[in-house]
Design a protein around this motif. Structure first.
Motif, mmCIF file in Angstrom:
data_model
loop_
_atom_site.group_PDB
_atom_site.id
_atom_site.type_symbol
_atom_site.label_atom_id
_atom_site.label_comp_id
_atom_site.label_asym_id
_atom_site.label_seq_id
_atom_site.Cartn_x
_atom_site.Cartn_y
_atom_site.Cartn_z
ATOM 1 N N ASP A 1 -29.174 65.350 79.930
ATOM 2 C CA ASP A 1 -28.471 64.485 79.125
ATOM 3 C C ASP A 1 -28.857 64.466 77.637
ATOM 4 O O ASP A 1 -29.897 63.730 77.575
ATOM 5 C CB ASP A 1 -28.390 63.210 79.893
ATOM 6 N N ARG B 1 -22.254 56.873 85.683
ATOM 7 C CA ARG B 1 -23.143 58.161 85.501
ATOM 8 C C ARG B 1 -24.420 57.401 84.691
ATOM 9 O O ARG B 1 -25.608 57.879 85.089
ATOM 10 C CB ARG B 1 -22.469 58.989 84.617
ATOM 11 N N ASP B 2 -24.274 56.600 83.882
ATOM 12 C CA ASP B 2 -25.283 56.254 82.998
ATOM 13 C C ASP B 2 -26.569 55.434 84.152
ATOM 14 O O ASP B 2 -27.674 55.529 83.800
ATOM 15 C CB ASP B 2 -24.950 55.001 82.008
ATOM 16 N N VAL C 1 -28.059 58.434 86.071
ATOM 17 C CA VAL C 1 -29.219 58.780 85.092
ATOM 18 C C VAL C 1 -30.557 57.908 85.240
ATOM 19 O O VAL C 1 -31.544 58.554 85.375
ATOM 20 C CB VAL C 1 -28.711 59.130 83.652
ATOM 21 N N LEU D 1 -24.561 65.630 87.835
ATOM 22 C CA LEU D 1 -25.595 65.003 88.007
ATOM 23 C C LEU D 1 -25.886 64.637 89.217
ATOM 24 O O LEU D 1 -27.126 64.860 89.674
ATOM 25 C CB LEU D 1 -25.523 63.738 87.387
ATOM 26 N N ARG E 1 -30.959 61.729 76.249
ATOM 27 C CA ARG E 1 -32.416 61.188 76.783
ATOM 28 C C ARG E 1 -33.351 61.798 75.525
ATOM 29 O O ARG E 1 -34.600 61.392 75.471
ATOM 30 C CB ARG E 1 -32.790 61.666 78.103
#
Lengths: 74, 471
Positions: free
Chosen positions: B116, B41-42, B45, B17, B119
């Motif tokens: 991802d 990570r979330d 994103v 990412l 999503r």
């Protein structure tokens, strides 16, 4: 003894909100590295988007180029 | 999956990412649990997509102006996979699927790597099984196990079947190991035909993927675990030997024991014959793992099938355990209905181990008042062990004896206990008189019959009068 929070502050800026508590075990310099990586990813994404839009125009039929540009805000 | 490995998988996803090498972020896996890396990570994103959201919306509405073939051509030639992955969440679902249908699988695989799936779950779910299979082939060729594992949760059953049909055993094992949802892993393994499961084990042998196998096994329900265990036994005997060697070398017996416990009874004997399970060092490690992870119910049935010499070694290993762990073994065996197997271990124990272990067990049982665990065992103990229990009972306090008599009465386990009483000296029998005199008349009558049935009349010393007098 003072604790440096420059890295944490930088990461909070890049995350546009507080740094998750789950990252508390990380040293401040590690948080700074993460902030740098995220900032670079954002910059790269913006460049990619701009370049992609420009490149895309070459594939858009002439007739649609005006509306396409407007939709892109370019 | 182990926490460390889940953390490493999260690092790979985060590195992708952020556009860096996983090695740059390896330190995160050492310092943080996987949930923490995932949370980071979330958040990344969120912010990466929020940051571009206005531009993304603009790009999406621009794409909406174009005929699908033009949009597909533009996606591939002008934008590339990273931007397509970025835009996938902003474009209408139906249109995204239509565009994707016109893109070559190799390009879609590149998009998938940067996407991802959380999503765009509805886009993933709308992909035709044949397309999913074609993309899976591309991802397999690129060793993109992390990517495939992320998508597994979002595929329809039909698409998942199509993907499973094209992925090879090696890649399937590496991917299953990275799947987050245990229910999915269980479903995948459950629905695989026998030859595929055997293929996974063969892949584990060829590529030394035993850790992956153990992690997958850990997520399986009892049925899938039992099937895999039996197929492992039926396969080349090297499968079990190599798995055992791996568990021994890495100290992972606690993860292997659930598999051992899942082997069906008719195959257990074959495993018990394997020389690996007769080695002293292996037996010591297995016994310690069973004790520390409370997996006696998995181990004891196998012990019952071992040759006598190996059983003696098991007994010696048990004798070396901390007394509390032995106590846990007694409780676990009672709960699992495996007291015969535990009695067999006690029977195989040499002196002075045997006396020490039984002595400690009785003392701790009295201290913790856990007679309900130990009493069923009395019924199947060899005479030597019963005598030892009796010796220890003589050393109990009056209060302990009252608690013991009450437990025996409550559990209705007079028969084995009478055999123990018969072994006691007169002074201890006399001390039992008080608590036993308080028993109901009905209980004493039952006891009286049992004394006759066991041929113990005349061996109960002062208690004989108590029973006889109540007749």
């Amino acid at each position: 003894m003072t604790t440096t929070t420059a890295g944490r502050d930088a990461l909070a800026t890049e995350l546009e909100g507080p740094v998750p508590e789950a990252l508390d075990p990380l040293a401040d310099e590690r948080l700074a590295e993460l902030a740098d990586l995220l900032a670079a990813a954002k910059a790269r994404q913006a460049e990619d988007l701009a370049a992609g839009a420009e490149e895309a125009l070459r594939f858009v039929p002439r007739l649609l180029r005006g509306p396409f540009r407007r939709a892109l805000g370019a | 999956m182990s926490t460390t490995l889940r953390a490493r998988a999260e690092v790979v996803r985060l590195a992708r990412l952020l556009g860096t090498e996983p090695a740059e972020l390896d330190h995160l896996a050492d310092a943080l649990p996987p949930e923490a890396i995932r949370e980071l990570r979330d958040r990344c994103v969120e912010v990466l997509f929020d940051a571009g959201s206005e531009r993304l919306r603009g790009a999406a509405s621009a794409a909406a102006l174009l005929p699908t073939p033009v949009a597909a051509s533009l996606a591939q030639k002008a934008m590339g996979p990273v931007l397509c992955a970025l835009l996938a969440g902003s474009v209408d679902r139906r249109r995204t699927v239509d565009i994707a249908d016109r893109l070559p699988p190799a390009f879609l695989a590149e998009v998938a790597i940067h996407l991802d799936p959380r999503r765009v779950p509805d886009v993933v779910a709308a992909m035709a099984p044949a397309r999913v299979a074609a993309v899976t082939e591309e991802l397999t060729a690129r060793s993109e196990h992390v990517t495939m594992a992320q998508f597994v949760d979002h595929l329809t059953p039909e698409a998942l079947d199509a993907a499973l049909a094209v992925v090879d055993d090696d890649a399937l094992l590496r991917t299953a190991f990275l799947v987050d949802d245990p229910a999915r892993i269980d479903r995948i393994v459950t629905e695989l035909p026998d030859e595929r499961v055997v293929g996974l084990l063969a892949a584990a042998r060829t590529s030394a993927l035993w850790f992956e196998v153990l992690a997958v096994i850990d997520e399986l329900g009892p049925r899938a675990k039992g099937r895999l265990a039996d197929l492992a036994v039926d396969a080349d005997r090297q499968v079990i030997e190599e798995l055992a060697a791996y568990a021994q070398a890495e100290g992972l017996w606690a993860s292997v024991l659930p598999l051992v416990g899942s082997i069906s009874p008719d195959r257990r004997g074959r495993v018990a014959k394997l020389p690996t399970f007769h080695k002293a060092a292996v037996i010591d490690a297995i016994v310690l793992a069973a004790a520390e992870s409370d997996r006696w119910a998995d181990l004891l049935p196998l012990v019952a099938e071992l040759p006598a010499k190996a059983q003696r070694r098991v007994a010696a290993s048990v004798a070396r355990l901390d007394a509390d762990l032995v106590q846990d073994a007694v409780a676990a065996a009672t709960r699992a209905g495996l007291i015969d197997d535990l009695a067999l271990v006690l029977g195989a124990m040499e002196e002075p181990d045997h006396d020490e272990v039984v002595g400690a067990a009785v003392r701790r049982t009295a201290r913790d008042r856990t007679w309900a665990d130990l009493l069923p065992l009395l019924a199947v103990l060899p005479p030597r062990t019963r005598r030892r229990v009796a010796e220890q009972a003589a050393a109990l306090t009056d209060g302990d004896l009252v608690a013991l008599v009450r437990s025996v009465d409550a559990a209705g386990l007079w028969e084995p206990w009478l055999e123990v009483i018969a072994e006691l000296g007169h002074p201890t029998q006399e001390r039992l008189r008080g608590p036993m005199a308080k028993l109901s008349k009905r209980a004493l009558r039952t006891l009286d019959h049992q004394v006759d049935g066991l041929g113990l009349r005349g061996r109960l010393g002062p208690l004989h009068d108590l029973l006889d007098g109540d007749r």
